[in-house]
Scaffold this active site. Structure first.
Site, PDB file in Angstrom:
ATOM      1  N   ASP A  30       0.854  -1.190   0.000  1.00 13.70           N
ATOM      2  CA  ASP A  30       0.000   0.000   0.000  1.00 13.70           C
ATOM      3  C   ASP A  30       0.886   1.235   0.000  1.00 13.70           C
ATOM      4  O   ASP A  30       2.003   1.213   0.552  1.00 13.70           O
ATOM      5  CB  ASP A  30      -0.921   0.006   1.221  1.00 13.70           C
ATOM      6  CG  ASP A  30      -2.116   0.937   1.045  1.00 13.70           C
ATOM      7  OD1 ASP A  30      -3.199   0.450   0.670  1.00 13.70           O
ATOM      8  OD2 ASP A  30      -1.951   2.153   1.259  1.00 13.70           O
ATOM      9  N   GLU A 152     -19.475  -5.794   4.163  1.00 16.05           N
ATOM     10  CA  GLU A 152     -18.819  -5.200   5.324  1.00 16.05           C
ATOM     11  C   GLU A 152     -19.545  -5.657   6.585  1.00 16.05           C
ATOM     12  O   GLU A 152     -20.765  -5.695   6.640  1.00 16.05           O
ATOM     13  CB  GLU A 152     -18.809  -3.677   5.212  1.00 16.05           C
ATOM     14  CG  GLU A 152     -17.848  -3.186   4.148  1.00 16.05           C
ATOM     15  CD  GLU A 152     -17.674  -1.679   4.155  1.00 16.05           C
ATOM     16  OE1 GLU A 152     -17.746  -1.075   5.247  1.00 16.05           O
ATOM     17  OE2 GLU A 152     -17.475  -1.111   3.074  1.00 16.05           O
ATOM     18  N   LEU A 251     -35.551  -6.957   1.226  1.00 12.69           N
ATOM     19  CA  LEU A 251     -36.855  -6.326   1.052  1.00 12.69           C
ATOM     20  C   LEU A 251     -37.236  -5.549   2.315  1.00 12.69           C
ATOM     21  O   LEU A 251     -38.391  -5.558   2.730  1.00 12.69           O
ATOM     22  CB  LEU A 251     -37.934  -7.372   0.744  1.00 12.69           C
ATOM     23  CG  LEU A 251     -38.016  -7.866  -0.700  1.00 12.69           C
ATOM     24  CD1 LEU A 251     -39.166  -8.859  -0.857  1.00 12.69           C
ATOM     25  CD2 LEU A 251     -38.195  -6.709  -1.695  1.00 12.69           C
ATOM     26  N   ASN A 252     -36.261  -4.905   2.924  1.00 15.77           N
ATOM     27  CA  ASN A 252     -36.519  -4.102   4.121  1.00 15.77           C
ATOM     28  C   ASN A 252     -36.575  -2.629   3.735  1.00 15.77           C
ATOM     29  O   ASN A 252     -35.559  -2.033   3.397  1.00 15.77           O
ATOM     30  CB  ASN A 252     -35.427  -4.345   5.167  1.00 15.77           C
ATOM     31  CG  ASN A 252     -35.428  -5.775   5.658  1.00 15.77           C
ATOM     32  OD1 ASN A 252     -36.478  -6.337   5.955  1.00 15.77           O
ATOM     33  ND2 ASN A 252     -34.251  -6.377   5.744  1.00 15.77           N
ATOM     34  N   CYS A 261     -19.890   0.782  -2.234  1.00 12.94           N
ATOM     35  CA  CYS A 261     -20.078  -0.144  -3.354  1.00 12.94           C
ATOM     36  C   CYS A 261     -21.348   0.139  -4.151  1.00 12.94           C
ATOM     37  O   CYS A 261     -21.278   0.624  -5.279  1.00 12.94           O
ATOM     38  CB  CYS A 261     -20.092  -1.585  -2.853  1.00 12.94           C
ATOM     39  SG  CYS A 261     -18.498  -2.151  -2.218  1.00 12.94           S
ATOM     40  N   ARG A 331     -19.041   6.145   4.001  1.00 13.63           N
ATOM     41  CA  ARG A 331     -19.131   6.572   2.610  1.00 13.63           C
ATOM     42  C   ARG A 331     -20.574   6.508   2.121  1.00 13.63           C
ATOM     43  O   ARG A 331     -21.239   5.489   2.236  1.00 13.63           O
ATOM     44  CB  ARG A 331     -18.232   5.701   1.731  1.00 13.63           C
ATOM     45  CG  ARG A 331     -16.750   5.919   1.948  1.00 13.63           C
ATOM     46  CD  ARG A 331     -15.919   4.956   1.120  1.00 13.63           C
ATOM     47  NE  ARG A 331     -16.078   3.567   1.555  1.00 13.63           N
ATOM     48  CZ  ARG A 331     -15.510   2.522   0.961  1.00 13.63           C
ATOM     49  NH1 ARG A 331     -14.758   2.701  -0.110  1.00 13.63           N
ATOM     50  NH2 ARG A 331     -15.709   1.308   1.433  1.00 13.63           N
TER      51      ARG A 331
END
Length: 433
Positions: A30, A152, A251-252, A261, A331
């Site tokens: 990185d 996540e 389906l909530n 994402c 995000r």
């Protein structure tokens, strides 16, 4: 096998630690020296359940190390590309500069028998373009695409025990054999393995995210109708979810999706389809995105209504700043967006979250944050639940009622028991209920 992972963010750090857990010799690369330093100590630079333990185990075993120097990874047999592909600043398209930079840095240091394996979510056509660049540079390294399907909060389990493994490979290459060796452990348990061409492997990820986003926005569109006609969208979801062709998951109804994402991936998919001359094929994704953003506006509207027409100088507690529970990722977070909108309208916002406050503060330093939950709730005129953390789902209405000034709650995730809150004297407001 010696493996390198280029990019050690949410995807790369988990993948590197998981590959070491599977017994490989892994080096993570990185460009951020502070991140590399933390990872080298076995510390996770972000919140992900199970990752700190996996990192410490890998570092202690000697199978996992991290560096800022790409040359240190030159002798690895497999190089995973796990860098970010954020949305472009001036368009909906994916920004591939980090992918391009990673490839450019790899080419001079890898041997001809290496395999470069893409993990990042990219526009269809990227893998073929990278393969051509590597060939043009005179390298015999082979390219494969191995999309990730991580959630996540569950990323460690999703890497070690995925529900499927996809290889996008060229005809007649060695990548399948090499990747089978990489994933020998998971494959031995019977996990499905699908071998495709480059384009199909790239589309698997973008199509999966587009479908999930569409399912969420569909039920939120039904919530908009339910609010007008007096129906209950949660009962509607239960009823249609019993249909095996539809299913109940995703389906909530609520304030919609966020994160690094789904939002940017459906926009990038639309942008790529337009480049390919097939914008009409995914035109519905524009409405999926619009529905999703409307849910945030709806919560602000509801807050204004229940507070008598104005939120100005009203104390409003926003419970949840991360885009989902068990993460510190803010995000494109609906909760953080709602908090910022209310603050902009003059509300006295108290923004709180079990893990996301520091990341939220970087993005919205103007917001007042409160880490202590009881202190945040104290003297509130309105409580808004925006992230379904376990501690928020388990709140005691009687205890909350003793703290707040105005017993009104907006359940932005439809996860609370309306009757329990109403019995405690609260005005309960759900979305589509």
């Amino acid at each position: 096998m010696k493996i390198s992972v280029i990019g050690c963010g949410y995807l790369g750090a988990v993948h590197a630690a998981a590959m070491a857990k599977l017994g490989h010799d892994v080096i993570g690369v990185d460009t951020d020296p502070l991140k590399v330093e933390r990872l080298s100590r076995g510390e996770a630079p972000f919140f992900e359940p199970g990752l700190p333990e996996l990192l410490r185990e890998g570092v202690a075993s000697g199978r996992l190390r991290f560096t800022t120097e790409i040359a240190d990874a030159g002798d690895a047999r497999v190089h995973f590309l796990a860098v970010g592909t954020p949305q472009m600043a001036d368009s909906d398209a994916a920004d591939l500069r980090f992918v391009d930079a990673a490839v450019a840095s790899l080419v001079p240091v890898i041997p001809d028998d290496a395999v470069v394996v893409g993990k990042s979510t990219v526009p269809v056509g990227t893998a073929a373009s990278i393969a051509e660049r590597i060939r043009a540079a005179g390298s015999g390294a082979e390219v494969a695409w191995n999309p990730e399907f991580l959630r996540e909060g569950f990323a460690v389990a999703d890497t070690l025990t995925p529900d499927r493994i996809v290889y996008g490979v060229p005809d007649g290459g060695r990548a399948v054999e090499v990747l089978d060796e990489v994933y020998a452990g998971p494959l031995a348990t019977g996990i499905p393995r699908l071998v495709t061409d480059y384009a199909t492997a790239e589309l698997v990820k973008t199509a999966a995210n587009a479908f999930l986003a569409t399912k969420i926005s569909f039920i939120n569109a039904m919530a908009e109708i339910a609010e007008v006609v007096g129906a209950d969208v949660t009962q509607l979801a239960d009823a249609i979810g019993h249909d095996a062709r539809i299913g109940r998951r995703f389906l909530n109804a609520g304030i919609g999706f966020g994160g690094g994402c789904l939002p940017k991936d459906i926009r990038a998919f639309s942008a790529r389809a337009e480049e390919l001359g097939r914008a009409e094929s995914v035109a519905f994704l524009r409405e999926v995105d619009a529905i999703n953003l409307r849910r945030r506006e709806r919560v602000v509207e509801l807050a204004t209504q229940v507070l008598g027409g104005s939120v100005y100088r009203k104390r409003i507690v926003v419970l949840g700043l991360t885009f989902k529970p068990d993460s510190d990722d803010v995000r494109d977070s609906p909760g953080l967006d709602i908090a910022a909108r209310l603050h902009g309208l003059g509300a006295l916002v108290a923004a709180t979250d079990p893990q996301g406050i520091e990341n939220a503060r970087v993005r919205h330093p103007q917001l007042p944050y409160e880490a202590d939950l009881d202190a945040a709730l104290s003297d509130a005129d309105l409580v808004i639940l925006t992230t379904e953390w376990a501690e928020y789902r388990g709140l005691d209405p009687e205890h909350v009622g003793e703290l707040v000034a105005g017993p009104t709650i907006i359940d932005g995730r439809n996860v609370l028991d309306p009757e329990a809150w109403r019995s405690a004297g609260f005005e309960y407001v759900g979305l589509g209920r």
